[in-house]
Write a protein that holds these residues in place. Sequence first.
Motif, PDB file in Angstrom:
ATOM      1  N   SER A 235      54.152  29.141  42.784  1.00 46.06           N
ATOM      2  CA  SER A 235      55.510  29.435  42.315  1.00 46.06           C
ATOM      3  C   SER A 235      56.264  30.358  43.254  1.00 46.06           C
ATOM      4  O   SER A 235      57.411  30.710  42.999  1.00 46.06           O
ATOM      5  N   GLY A 236      55.596  30.771  44.344  1.00 47.17           N
ATOM      6  CA  GLY A 236      56.246  31.615  45.331  1.00 47.17           C
ATOM      7  C   GLY A 236      55.974  33.099  45.197  1.00 47.17           C
ATOM      8  O   GLY A 236      56.522  33.901  45.956  1.00 47.17           O
ATOM      9  N   LYS A 237      55.119  33.503  44.253  1.00 53.46           N
ATOM     10  CA  LYS A 237      54.785  34.913  44.120  1.00 53.46           C
ATOM     11  C   LYS A 237      53.994  35.396  45.340  1.00 53.46           C
ATOM     12  O   LYS A 237      53.114  34.694  45.834  1.00 53.46           O
ATOM     13  N   LYS A 238      54.313  36.599  45.815  1.00 53.80           N
ATOM     14  CA  LYS A 238      53.597  37.206  46.928  1.00 53.80           C
ATOM     15  C   LYS A 238      52.534  38.145  46.356  1.00 53.80           C
ATOM     16  O   LYS A 238      52.850  39.090  45.626  1.00 53.80           O
TER      17      LYS A 238
ATOM     18  N   MET B 234      43.888  40.331  51.638  1.00 55.27           N
ATOM     19  CA  MET B 234      44.232  38.918  51.659  1.00 55.27           C
ATOM     20  C   MET B 234      45.651  38.789  51.116  1.00 55.27           C
ATOM     21  O   MET B 234      45.934  39.219  49.991  1.00 55.27           O
ATOM     22  N   LEU B 235      46.535  38.251  51.905  1.00 51.87           N
ATOM     23  CA  LEU B 235      47.927  38.066  51.516  1.00 51.87           C
ATOM     24  C   LEU B 235      48.133  36.617  51.100  1.00 51.87           C
ATOM     25  O   LEU B 235      47.872  35.703  51.888  1.00 51.87           O
TER      26      LEU B 235
ATOM     27  N   ASP C   9      46.120  45.664  41.835  1.00 54.06           N
ATOM     28  CA  ASP C   9      45.479  44.629  41.019  1.00 54.06           C
ATOM     29  C   ASP C   9      46.436  43.444  40.900  1.00 54.06           C
ATOM     30  O   ASP C   9      47.393  43.491  40.128  1.00 54.06           O
ATOM     31  N   PRO C  10      46.207  42.377  41.651  1.00 49.14           N
ATOM     32  CA  PRO C  10      47.159  41.258  41.626  1.00 49.14           C
ATOM     33  C   PRO C  10      47.205  40.530  40.286  1.00 49.14           C
ATOM     34  O   PRO C  10      48.134  39.770  40.028  1.00 49.14           O
TER      35      PRO C  10
ATOM     36  N   SER D 193      49.057  29.437  49.910  1.00 47.97           N
ATOM     37  CA  SER D 193      48.887  29.738  51.333  1.00 47.97           C
ATOM     38  C   SER D 193      48.406  31.190  51.440  1.00 47.97           C
ATOM     39  O   SER D 193      48.700  32.013  50.560  1.00 47.97           O
ATOM     40  N   TYR D 194      47.657  31.491  52.488  1.00 47.74           N
ATOM     41  CA  TYR D 194      47.092  32.835  52.605  1.00 47.74           C
ATOM     42  C   TYR D 194      46.756  33.163  54.050  1.00 47.74           C
ATOM     43  O   TYR D 194      46.656  32.282  54.914  1.00 47.74           O
TER      44      TYR D 194
END
Length: 559
Positions: free
Chosen positions: A70-73, A64-65, A339-340, A104-105
Amino acid sequence: MKRSLILTLAFVLLSVIALNAETPITKATLINRSVKQFEKAEWNVSIKTIFTNAYLQEEVALDMLLSSPSGKKLVLPCYYEAGESGKTSQWKARFLPQEKGKYSYKFQLSKDGKVIYATKPAAFNAVASKFKGILNTKNDWTFQFDNGEAFRGIGENICWESRDNDDSKYFKALHENPKYNYEYLLPALAQHGGNYFRTWICSWNLPLDWKSGFNNRRYTNSSAYFNPSAISKMDRMVNLSDSLGLYIMLTMGPGSYDAKNGRYATSTAAFFTDAKAKAQYKNRLRFIVARWGYSSAIGAWEFFNEIDNVQFRDKNNPIPAEHIVQWHQEMADYLKAIDPYHHLITTSISHRDLKGLNSIGAIDFNQKHIYKNNHALPTTIVSYASQFKKPYVIGEYGYEYDWSKNFDEFAPEMDSDFKRGLWYGLFSPTPILPLSWWWEYFDNRGTDKYIVHVRTIQDLMMKAGKGSFETFAVKSTNPDVETFSVKCGNDIFVYLYNSKKEAAQTDILLPVQLQGYELVKYTCETGAFDKPVNLNGSLKISAAELNPNADVVYILKKR
């Protein structure tokens, strides 16, 4: 009624990505009716593709992307749950939003290491919640949550539930008592004031990688790659910990590398160097992160229990330290990458350092185990934290490590060591107070109820300094009385312990005059506070009297 129906339909349309039936990802459904910051959001994903083993990312992988407010990917590993190859299989995504706002994803499917399909972008909104988030490093004394609140761990080892056949000579019946399960032990720990514990994945406890041979009737034989009964127990343990406010140091261990468990077979030495063995372990890490990484109850990922004992398992042919250190470097870097949430990472030694192990950047805190020498706890913590510039933790301690001995012959010494380890840790620069071993024994004696006595002072320290700790040197006029002190905010805490067999008396000399302070005495054994007494700017606290093996805490509190 009409408006409610419209809202319900709108939710369904937003939470389900409807895709062309010919695409490999046929549906992705957000289960939550609302998504909250620091709480689990979960998706069911339907996939139609061919695979031999859906747990091997080199064969098939779902990610899952996400793009955070805050704009972190972020890249979240997803996991396979059920279904056959070539037919519709069920996968899941479990995500903990660490920010509030709009995410968003999309979902991305890879085969043979190459991306073959991605869904159209979708979005969800995470609203604020009262929860704190994931534990992160802060300094040598404390960790901190995502929301900035400081945390200090206090608890014990609860490394496994009772086994069917325990090898203890004197306490076999105690250790085999079926009451020693997570459902009993974890609520008891929380009730006693604990907030942290250490537990193992191994062949008899949470045996994810084993098909049979558990020595534990809680688990059932299975031909599945990851044992379903172990997965279920792990789910329950994580959920229970979360509900009790407990944080887990999860000792993942090597898992199985045996062909009878459907694994690529290798020797213990080759485990650290063989490319296939390392790829197998990375797939294991990916599954653990995908399934349980969402939980803030995961206080730390621990790779190995006492890796030096693994190194010297064959005393005549020890595994080269550089192989083990290189493996830890590679796996810690990999774990950080997948690990996000960046949970804390550690590993442990028994007593032998491996050159370079304490200096691995992706390992957040170092750790060793100390038995039969509790006086070494404070000095070890200070020495290692100072030398390697990262927090140091005593993951196990105890008066005795030899389970062939009858602890009842020296039970008072066992109890005293349990208590002293907590106090030594409280006044030392460590974010997790030393974790005692022998949890069944101390539960049976009621010793672990003592944790709340130390937690009482820890809470006062954390409140006074909001998580800050400073050195504040005081002196005892009696060298036989052990003395430790620390300043938290404006308040000063002094610990005195008389280890002798006769009573002791001492004055406490302060480095500066303290104007506007009052003195409160706390008796450690009873947990009772005396009435406050004004200090009147004195440089001395007079005539502290201590019985044999007795201790007190003096709190110098700013009025």
